[in-house]
Design a protein around this motif. Structure first.
Motif, PDB file in Angstrom:
ATOM      1  N   GLY A  50      51.915  19.879 -57.445  1.00 21.34           N
ATOM      2  CA  GLY A  50      51.511  21.104 -58.120  1.00 21.34           C
ATOM      3  C   GLY A  50      50.493  21.842 -57.281  1.00 21.34           C
ATOM      4  N   GLU A  51      49.367  22.193 -57.887  1.00 19.23           N
ATOM      5  CA  GLU A  51      48.292  22.887 -57.169  1.00 19.23           C
ATOM      6  C   GLU A  51      47.243  21.928 -56.624  1.00 19.23           C
ATOM      7  N   ASP A  52      47.445  20.639 -56.861  1.00 24.77           N
ATOM      8  CA  ASP A  52      46.437  19.651 -56.477  1.00 24.77           C
ATOM      9  C   ASP A  52      46.886  18.819 -55.283  1.00 24.77           C
ATOM     10  N   GLU A  53      45.923  18.088 -54.703  1.00 25.62           N
ATOM     11  CA  GLU A  53      46.234  17.221 -53.564  1.00 25.62           C
ATOM     12  C   GLU A  53      45.317  16.006 -53.565  1.00 25.62           C
ATOM     13  N   LEU A  54      45.822  14.946 -52.989  1.00 25.44           N
ATOM     14  CA  LEU A  54      44.988  13.791 -52.666  1.00 25.44           C
ATOM     15  C   LEU A  54      45.409  13.299 -51.296  1.00 25.44           C
ATOM     16  N   TYR A  55      44.644  12.356 -50.748  1.00 23.34           N
ATOM     17  CA  TYR A  55      44.893  11.906 -49.378  1.00 23.34           C
ATOM     18  C   TYR A  55      45.090  10.388 -49.329  1.00 23.34           C
ATOM     19  N   ILE A  56      46.060   9.991 -48.504  1.00 23.98           N
ATOM     20  CA  ILE A  56      46.315   8.573 -48.221  1.00 23.98           C
ATOM     21  C   ILE A  56      45.897   8.318 -46.781  1.00 23.98           C
ATOM     22  N   ALA A  57      44.925   7.437 -46.589  1.00 26.72           N
ATOM     23  CA  ALA A  57      44.474   7.075 -45.246  1.00 26.72           C
ATOM     24  C   ALA A  57      44.902   5.642 -44.944  1.00 26.72           C
ATOM     25  N   GLY A  58      45.228   5.382 -43.692  1.00 25.40           N
ATOM     26  CA  GLY A  58      45.641   4.044 -43.283  1.00 25.40           C
ATOM     27  C   GLY A  58      44.776   3.523 -42.150  1.00 25.40           C
ATOM     28  N   ILE A 113      39.804  15.107 -43.670  1.00 24.54           N
ATOM     29  CA  ILE A 113      39.967  15.197 -45.127  1.00 24.54           C
ATOM     30  C   ILE A 113      38.853  16.075 -45.688  1.00 24.54           C
ATOM     31  N   PRO A 114      39.207  17.148 -46.398  1.00 24.58           N
ATOM     32  CA  PRO A 114      38.178  18.042 -46.940  1.00 24.58           C
ATOM     33  C   PRO A 114      37.223  17.306 -47.881  1.00 24.58           C
ATOM     34  N   GLU A 115      35.992  17.729 -47.881  1.00 18.92           N
ATOM     35  CA  GLU A 115      34.968  17.092 -48.712  1.00 18.92           C
ATOM     36  C   GLU A 115      35.343  17.189 -50.189  1.00 18.92           C
ATOM     37  N   GLY A 116      35.143  16.089 -50.902  1.00 22.87           N
ATOM     38  CA  GLY A 116      35.373  16.073 -52.337  1.00 22.87           C
ATOM     39  C   GLY A 116      36.782  15.729 -52.767  1.00 22.87           C
ATOM     40  N   ARG A 117      37.695  15.547 -51.797  1.00 19.25           N
ATOM     41  CA  ARG A 117      39.078  15.235 -52.152  1.00 19.25           C
ATOM     42  C   ARG A 117      39.235  13.762 -52.514  1.00 19.25           C
TER      43      ARG A 117
END
Length: 281
Positions: free
Chosen positions: A162-170, A188-192
């Motif tokens: 949708g309008e949101d995002e999250l991040y997967i780091a490995g 990764i943007p701050e606060g994500r």
């Protein structure tokens, strides 16, 4: 009379020893041939404080530690893949140790068609484990790629819904690779909201100092042999403190998966192989 008492005592003792030996034999058979292939589907919910609204009820399936070639083969991967597809995951993550050693390649290649059948609309991501470094890493990377998993080595990917995002780091493997969490989180943007895939669970002591909301790990196998009220008899390096299950440090979480395969000894006792189904809240 005394002779009769002695005879009865000897007979009772023999029966007791026989029962003990039978119980030990049954436990050994169970731990070698039953429990290692009796998958535990563990469904949990984790409440993430920074989770964007669009990701509420987002469904992650977490698997780890196949150790292919060491008593865990393509037929077991096929069975696992069927169980995962029944869950309809949004995202699938694998936290390392595809193979057990350099002799595992044949089983890994045979497993590719079944791993490829695992589908998730928001992707399949993987990291390397310490045993993967016993094989050529380029080969392991190629195998994971052919099975549809994107390998993350000190890098991250954005997941948009949708309008949101999250991040997967490995994270690269801590014990044999070159783990660098700053590189893994770079950009990764701050606060994500950010999730970290890290093979060794005890890395949680490091990741809690960074903006990581949830760390997913494997490596420990839960100890493989566990005793009621005692827990694992033996734990592995970097898998001793956080050896299985869900842990929390303030608003940060770690989940340690018990893995699918075995290593060193092909036994499991009170420590079934695990498929983790995580619903985010």
């Amino acid at each position: 009379m005394e002779e009769e008492k002695i005879k009865k005592s000897l007979i009772t003792g023999s029966i007791g020893l026989g029962s003990l030996a039978a119980a030990a034999g049954a436990a050994a058979f169970y731990s070698a041939f039953v429990e290692p292939y009796w998958f535990d589907l563990n469904k949990i919910e984790i409440r993430i404080q920074r989770l964007p609204d669009s990701f509420k009820k987002f469904h992650i399936v977490h698997i780890s530690d196949f150790h292919l070639g060491f008593h865990f083969k393509a037929k077991h991967i096929a069975k696992m893949a069927v169980e995962i597809q029944k869950l309809n995951p949004d995202l699938v993550v694998f936290t390392g140790d595809l193979v057990n050693s350099h002799r595992s390649l044949k089983s890994a290649v045979k497993s590719l068609p079944y791993l490829k059948k695992i589908n998730a609309p928001y992707g399949k991501f993987a990291v390397l484990g310490n045993h993967d470094y016993l094989e050529n890493i380029h080969t392991i990377s190629e195998l994971l790629g052919k099975s549809g998993f994107e390998l993350l080595i000190n890098e991250n990917r954005r997941i948009k819904k949708g309008e949101d995002e999250l991040y997967i780091a490995g994270l690269d493997d801590y014990l044999r690779g070159e783990a660098d969490i700053e590189r893994a989180l770079a950009g990764i943007p701050e606060g994500r909201c950010t999730f970290l895939l890290a093979h060794e669970p005890d890395y949680f002591k490091v990741s809690t100092r960074f903006p990581v909301d949830l760390q997913l790990s494997g490596h420990s196998h839960g100890g493989q042999i566990r005793l009621p009220l005692f827990g694992p008899i033996v734990t592995s390096k970097m898998g001793r403190k956080y050896h299985s299950g869900l842990y929390q440090a303030e608003n940060k979480f770690l989940y340690t998966n018990r893995g699918m395969g075995t290593t060193h000894l092909p036994f499991r006792f009170f420590c079934r192989p695990e498929i983790t189904s995580i619903t985010l809240k």
